[in-house]
Design a protein around this motif. Structure first.
Motif, PDB file in Angstrom:
ATOM      1  N   UNK A 184      -2.468   2.809 -10.414  1.00 17.31           N
ATOM      2  CA  UNK A 184      -3.230   3.539  -9.436  1.00 17.31           C
ATOM      3  C   UNK A 184      -4.507   2.826  -9.143  1.00 17.31           C
ATOM      4  N   UNK A 185      -5.082   1.747  -9.777  1.00 18.97           N
ATOM      5  CA  UNK A 185      -6.026   1.066  -9.094  1.00 18.97           C
ATOM      6  C   UNK A 185      -5.547   0.226  -8.155  1.00 18.97           C
ATOM      7  N   UNK A 186      -4.124  -0.345  -8.505  1.00 22.28           N
ATOM      8  CA  UNK A 186      -3.598  -1.375  -7.599  1.00 22.28           C
ATOM      9  C   UNK A 186      -3.380  -0.447  -6.289  1.00 22.28           C
ATOM     10  N   UNK A 187      -2.871   0.732  -6.038  1.00 20.26           N
ATOM     11  CA  UNK A 187      -2.668   1.365  -5.017  1.00 20.26           C
ATOM     12  C   UNK A 187      -3.972   1.610  -4.314  1.00 20.26           C
ATOM     13  N   UNK A 188      -4.900   2.024  -5.107  1.00 18.50           N
ATOM     14  CA  UNK A 188      -6.209   2.476  -4.447  1.00 18.50           C
ATOM     15  C   UNK A 188      -6.845   0.987  -3.564  1.00 18.50           C
ATOM     16  N   UNK A 189      -6.538  -0.284  -4.514  1.00 15.05           N
ATOM     17  CA  UNK A 189      -7.004  -1.345  -3.710  1.00 15.05           C
ATOM     18  C   UNK A 189      -6.062  -1.546  -2.592  1.00 15.05           C
ATOM     19  N   UNK A 190      -4.886  -1.446  -2.535  1.00  9.40           N
ATOM     20  CA  UNK A 190      -3.754  -2.074  -1.538  1.00  9.40           C
ATOM     21  C   UNK A 190      -4.253  -0.960  -0.334  1.00  9.40           C
ATOM     22  N   UNK A 191      -4.223   0.229  -0.374  1.00  8.19           N
ATOM     23  CA  UNK A 191      -4.437   1.047   0.763  1.00  8.19           C
ATOM     24  C   UNK A 191      -5.832   0.939   1.628  1.00  8.19           C
ATOM     25  N   UNK A 192      -6.912   0.403   0.867  1.00 10.24           N
ATOM     26  CA  UNK A 192      -8.284   0.116   1.217  1.00 10.24           C
ATOM     27  C   UNK A 192      -7.913  -1.086   2.025  1.00 10.24           C
ATOM     28  N   UNK A 193      -7.353  -2.053   1.639  1.00 12.91           N
ATOM     29  CA  UNK A 193      -7.132  -3.285   2.248  1.00 12.91           C
ATOM     30  C   UNK A 193      -6.502  -3.199   3.548  1.00 12.91           C
ATOM     31  N   UNK A 194      -5.316  -2.472   3.384  1.00 14.16           N
ATOM     32  CA  UNK A 194      -4.672  -2.175   4.726  1.00 14.16           C
ATOM     33  C   UNK A 194      -5.322  -1.438   5.688  1.00 14.16           C
ATOM     34  N   UNK A 195      -6.249  -0.531   5.186  1.00 15.33           N
ATOM     35  CA  UNK A 195      -7.013   0.283   6.312  1.00 15.33           C
ATOM     36  C   UNK A 195      -8.244  -0.864   6.957  1.00 15.33           C
ATOM     37  N   UNK A 196      -8.573  -1.816   6.141  1.00 14.16           N
ATOM     38  CA  UNK A 196      -9.745  -2.845   6.452  1.00 14.16           C
ATOM     39  C   UNK A 196      -9.046  -3.596   7.521  1.00 14.16           C
ATOM     40  N   UNK A 197      -7.778  -3.872   7.330  1.00 13.88           N
ATOM     41  CA  UNK A 197      -6.993  -4.663   8.380  1.00 13.88           C
ATOM     42  C   UNK A 197      -6.520  -4.045   9.865  1.00 13.88           C
ATOM     43  N   UNK A 198      -7.222  -2.854   9.857  1.00 18.90           N
ATOM     44  CA  UNK A 198      -7.250  -2.055  11.060  1.00 18.90           C
ATOM     45  C   UNK A 198      -5.824  -1.216  10.999  1.00 18.90           C
TER      46      UNK A 198
END
Length: 317
Positions: free
Chosen positions: A163-177
């Motif tokens: 769950x934490x991995x998915x949270x960090x992943x989607x936040x990172x993807x959004x941060x990439x625009x």
């Protein structure tokens, strides 16, 4: 970017989605919330062309999904993690997908590593746990490195680390625009993950906006006050425009006023305060309030708890 205009979908006599319009913007994680049967999955299916709208239009990056020459490079979607041939291995499944869009085999290895599937990549998908199936679904969505991600319940079946991995992943993807659009029934997780919310009920948009604005718009902020002179303070705060309840003797819960104003009011009237704490309402509480009239499949619940006793301006000590 995902843009929907007057999107409607009917199945016979049932209208699953009623003329909804919304925009999901890049650089933002947008959470899609609603009760079972609210129209979330139907909306997501229309975005990627699995269901044809009865009327209205939805586009991804300016085009209907079917109009993109290489749709996997535009949109990565996880709608049904089990939509995989059970006899294939995870690696074979991803390799077949890659071949349809001329994606390098190297990228297959990258997403396997990225999603934690390395130890099971050559095993048959039919033997996967629910969590491993979710990881494969996310790997499929990421395979072509798309600018838009649509994820339906991506943390379903994952352990806390996942769950934490998915949270960090989607936040990172959004941060990439990138544009990230995801649904979940885990309100606590959505509160930590999403920037913006879109809430749907019975096929209609109930509300949308930044997470905290949605919460404050429904429930506002509550300030907890404890004082040996609570009965004297309550009418003063009501006169200032606050809504007051008393959960227990000597305690007040105040809505509509800031902690600063409450503290100054008490000081002006020489009232002692033993506690003054601002309490932010939870997304879960706001969601329940928003969707209470939009739940189609309601289970039997326990009797409601007794509401806190209201304090009236004329209350005696």
């Amino acid at each position: 970017m995902i843009e929907a205009h007057d999107l409607t979908k009917r199945y016979g006599d049932k209208t699953a989605v009623h003329g909804i319009s919304f925009t999901v913007r890049p650089g933002t994680v947008t959470g899609f919330l609603g009760p079972n049967g609210a129209g979330k999955s139907t909306t997501m299916r229309m975005i990627v062309g699995l269901d044809e709208p009865t009327s209205g239009r939805v586009t991804v990056n300016g085009k209907r999904y079917a109009e993109h020459r290489t749709p996997l490079r535009e949109v990565g979607a996880l709608l049904e993690a089990k939509a995989v041939h059970p006899g294939r291995s995870a690696r074979a499944h991803l390799a077949v997908m890659a071949a349809t869009h001329h994606i390098s085999p190297k990228r297959v290895g990258e997403v396997i590593e990225m999603t934690g599937l390395s130890t099971v990549a050559n095993k048959r998908v039919g033997g996967f746990s629910l969590g491993m199936g979710q990881r494969l679904g996310i790997a499929s969505a990421l395979l072509a490195d798309p600018q838009t991600l649509i994820l339906d319940e991506p943390v379903n079946g994952l352990d806390p680390d996942g769950v934490q991995w998915v949270r960090n992943l989607v936040r990172q993807l959004a941060a990439e625009g990138r544009t990230v659009f995801l649904s979940s029934h885990l309100m606590s997780e959505m509160a930590q993950t999403a920037d913006h919310l879109l809430v749907i009920g019975k096929g209609r948009i109930i509300t949308s906006g930044p997470v905290q604005e949605v919460i404050d718009g429904v429930l506002g902020t509550t300030v907890r006050v404890r004082s040996p002179q609570a009965a004297d303070l309550a009418p003063l705060l009501q006169a200032a425009g606050g809504t007051i309840t008393s959960p227990e003797p000597g305690a007040l819960e105040v809505r509509g006023l800031t902690g600063e104003l409450i503290g100054n009011t008490a000081l002006d009237h020489h009232i002692a305060l033993h506690e003054l704490a601002t309490q932010q309402a939870s997304l879960e509480a706001a969601y329940m309030a928003l969707t209470q009239d939009a739940v189609e499949y309601r289970s039997e619940t326990a009797p409601p708890e007794t509401s806190p006793e209201p304090i009236h301006s004329g209350a005696s000590r």
